[in-house]
Design an enzyme around this catalytic site. Structure first.
Site, short mmCIF file in Angstrom:
data_model
loop_
_atom_site.label_atom_id
_atom_site.label_comp_id
_atom_site.label_asym_id
_atom_site.label_seq_id
_atom_site.Cartn_x
_atom_site.Cartn_y
_atom_site.Cartn_z
N LYS A 214 0.94 -1.20 -0.11
CA LYS A 214 0.15 -0.02 -0.01
C LYS A 214 0.81 1.26 0.18
CE LYS A 214 -2.44 3.15 1.96
NZ LYS A 214 -1.63 4.33 1.37
N GLY B 122 6.71 5.14 8.35
CA GLY B 122 6.11 6.27 8.59
C GLY B 122 6.08 7.03 9.68
N SER B 123 5.23 7.69 10.08
CA SER B 123 5.14 8.60 11.37
C SER B 123 4.81 7.64 12.37
CB SER B 123 3.72 9.38 11.12
OG SER B 123 2.45 8.89 11.15
N GLY C 176 2.21 4.52 13.08
CA GLY C 176 2.89 3.47 13.72
C GLY C 176 2.24 2.78 15.02
N GLU D 94 9.07 1.27 11.34
CA GLU D 94 10.30 2.02 11.01
C GLU D 94 9.53 3.62 11.07
OE1 GLU D 94 12.16 4.60 9.92
OE2 GLU D 94 12.80 3.76 8.07
N CYS E 282 13.67 10.20 7.49
CA CYS E 282 13.45 9.71 8.92
C CYS E 282 14.69 9.96 9.90
CB CYS E 282 12.68 8.35 8.95
SG CYS E 282 13.72 7.23 8.01
N GLU F 60 9.28 15.55 15.64
CA GLU F 60 9.76 15.78 14.25
C GLU F 60 9.15 16.48 13.32
OE1 GLU F 60 9.02 11.77 12.13
OE2 GLU F 60 11.01 11.95 11.67
P1 ADP Z 1 2.12 10.86 6.56
O1 ADP Z 1 0.99 11.57 7.50
O2 ADP Z 1 3.30 11.71 6.58
O3 ADP Z 1 1.60 10.33 5.14
P2 ADP Z 1 1.66 8.17 7.76
O4 ADP Z 1 2.53 7.46 8.73
O5 ADP Z 1 0.27 8.68 8.19
O6 ADP Z 1 2.46 9.36 7.41
O7 ADP Z 1 1.58 7.45 6.54
C1 ADP Z 1 2.47 6.38 5.84
C2 ADP Z 1 1.52 5.35 5.47
O8 ADP Z 1 0.46 4.86 6.23
C3 ADP Z 1 0.73 5.98 4.07
O9 ADP Z 1 0.82 4.93 3.14
C4 ADP Z 1 -0.65 5.91 4.61
O10 ADP Z 1 -1.68 5.97 3.75
C5 ADP Z 1 -0.57 4.75 5.56
N1 ADP Z 1 -1.69 5.08 6.66
C6 ADP Z 1 -1.99 6.10 7.25
N2 ADP Z 1 -3.08 5.48 8.13
C7 ADP Z 1 -3.18 4.18 8.09
C8 ADP Z 1 -3.90 3.24 8.95
N3 ADP Z 1 -4.90 3.74 9.71
N4 ADP Z 1 -4.00 2.08 8.37
C9 ADP Z 1 -2.92 1.62 7.63
N5 ADP Z 1 -2.35 2.30 6.97
C10 ADP Z 1 -2.24 3.84 6.99
#
Ligand code: ADP
Length: 501
Positions: free
Chosen positions: A184, A237-238, A242, A259, A293, A394
């Site tokens: 995804k 991701g964030s 996470g 990560e 990151c 961050e």
């Molecule tokens: P940002 O807000 O900087 O895009 P995120 O950590 O929210 O960082 O996003 C990283 C990834 O996680 C993206 O592919 C995003 O679509 C996905 N993501 C965000 N929310 C969810 C969730 N509830 N379940 C699964 N994936 C998610």
């Protein structure tokens, strides 16, 4: 402002990839992907939901349990991965350009990343047939050995900063270990993944082994992490998302590797090679517009050289060329998306409100070469205390906080005084100090006299709130395997069935 329907109709429409086919979303909906350099949409991406996630996971589960994939031996899996790596190498420039179109990072950087990406596939291709169990000496009348087996369907959730590189970090070990995967990509940067997946098909992977579901986190990502057939979630991701994924995974006892973010200290001692340290500080925070990151977003400088070092750093950073990320001499590109752009500018205001002094930049970049893009001036704050929000949270943008320190103990205390622990940098010519600092800093990676160096051979991941598990290197493949112990009795007769032993 919404794009007029007529203009939208001319955009390329990129479909998701499920069970070996490019397909529309179940809802038939699309969403726009933006070019951060122009701040305008340029293509449409299929907007996935729970139905699409379910289709993809079921396809991945079928591919895991039946058909050609589970019948391949480990060397055959390795051969497919090697071919995939070769194809990525052949297509590196094209894939790099697509990434730039979506995330605005420099073509020079993205093309270099894509030229390096094949190494990750090649490395894990080599590891595929070196997943060895053990024969265990046993105190019972039995021959016992271990098998390291794949987990099943893995969901790889990818952020927007380095889409195909971070996909490689997950896909390569997952496939080498024999799993199947649903990727995804971020809703901001899906285009390159949908082009890359064509190479999976060309390399000869059976259908369903790799699937791509596109869409927004809550709509397309959430049903993946909730799906009972998904056995592992690999996420970059964030830290907020996470933590959410970790708690969701707990319901089904899914494996996770996370990560997450960082607030990494980049520590300059008075005995450092100053020219190198200036370059290291710049590469730590202004390369990739600070959207990494591992950004060295807290620059800790020993007091005796603080003023001189800041002056040299400002002089060097001031010369950074901003502009079109597709041009090879551009050094700082735009921020990838509008919410992030607003967030970075918001943090600049926070820092000013906290009393930090702006010695470079400090707001939107309004240079002609930046056009309407989401550009932020490379920004340096001095007079930052480590308890300020600008030093603790961050930012994920080109914003550097400079914090003075007196001696090694204070550098360690400030360096470790954050919730994160992804990386740290140390600049010193003193070998004893190099080893001691490397041991004392709480971070998954410590760089001495370099910054942002990574290799497929070397484990990468976080201490503390920066994550769980390790990517890269031999450790990474264990994150995609589970251990089975097999007992073969060598006894002539089964002993008393009412006594275990
Ligand atoms: P940002 O807000 O900087 O895009 P995120 O950590 O929210 O960082 O996003 C990283 C990834 O996680 C993206 O592919 C995003 O679509 C996905 N993501 C965000 N929310 C969810 C969730 N509830 N379940 C699964 N994936 C998610």
């Amino acid at each position: 402002m919404a794009t007029p329907m007529k203009a939208r109709d001319t955009f390329p429409k990129l479909k998701m990839y499920i069970d070996g086919e490019f397909v529309d979303s179940a809802s038939g909906d699309w969403f726009e992907s933006f070019d951060p350099y122009t701040a305008k949409p340029w293509c449409l991406i299929a907007r996935g939901n729970a139905e699409d996630a379910d289709r993809a996971v079921k396809a991945a589960d079928r591919a895991f349990t039946s058909g050609p994939w589970p019948a391949l031996n480990a060397s055959q899996r390795g051969a497919l991965l090697r071919r995939l790596g070769d194809l990525v190498a052949e297509n590196a420039e094209r894939l790099g350009e697509l990434e730039v179109k979506d995330n605005g990072k420099l073509l020079s950087e993205m093309a270099a990343q894509l030229r390096y990406a094949p190494s990750f596939y090649h490395y894990f291709a080599g590891l595929a047939d070196k997943i060895e169990g053990a024969v265990i000496p046993n105190d019972k009348a039995a021959f016992t050995y271990t098998l390291h087996e794949p987990l099943g369907v893995c969901a790889a959730i990818i952020p927007w900063n380095s889409p195909l590189l971070l996909t490689a970090w997950k896909l390569a070990p997952a496939l080498a270990a024999g799993n199947t995967v649903v990727v995804k990509p971020s809703e901001y940067t899906s285009a390159s993944t949908l082009e890359f997946v064509k190479l999976i098909e060309q390399a000869g992977f059976p259908k369903g082994v790799v699937n791509v579901v596109t869409g927004f986190g809550p709509e397309a990502g959430q049903p993946l992490i909730e799906h009972p057939l998904v056995r592992k979630v690999a996420f970059t991701g964030s830290d907020r998302t996470g933590a959410h994924i970790y708690s969701e995974a707990a319901r089904d006892i899914k494996r996770v590797s996370l990560e997450l973010g960082g607030k990494s200290p980049n520590i300059v001692f008075a005995d450092a090679n100053m020219d190198n340290a200036v370059k290291g500080a710049v590469s730590g925070i202004f390369a990739a517009t600070g959207q990494t990151c591992v950004a060295g977003s807290r620059l800790l400088v020993q007091r005796s050289v603080h003023d001189e070092f800041v002056e040299r750093l400002v002089d060097f950073a001031r010369t950074a060329r901003m502009g079109n990320p597709m041009e090879l001499d551009t050094q700082v590109g735009p921020v990838t998306n509008l919410p992030q752009y607003k967030k970075v500018l918001g943090y600049i205001d926070v820092a000013k409100g906290e009393g930090a002094q702006t010695v470079l930049g400090g707001g939107k970049a309004q240079r002609p070469e930046c056009g309407d893009g989401w550009f932020v001036e490379p920004t340096i704050f001095t007079g930052v205390r480590n308890d300020m929000r600008i030093a603790q949270e961050e930012v994920f943008g080109p914003v550097l906080s400079v914090i003075p320190f007196t001696d090694d103990d204070e550098a360690v205390a400030i360096g470790n005084d954050v919730v994160f622990g992804l990386a740290a940098g140390v600049w010193t010519e003193n070998i004893r100090r190099a080893f001691t600092m490397a041991r004392r800093l709480q971070a998954g990676t410590v760089w001495v006299n370099t910054y942002r160096a990574l290799s497929y051979t070397t484990p990468f991941g976080g201490y503390k709130r920066s994550g769980l598990g390790r990517e890269l290197g031999q450790e990474a493949i264990r994150e995609y395997l589970q251990t089975k112990s097999v007992w073969i009795s060598t006894a002539e007769e089964v002993a008393n069935p009412f006594v275990v032993g």
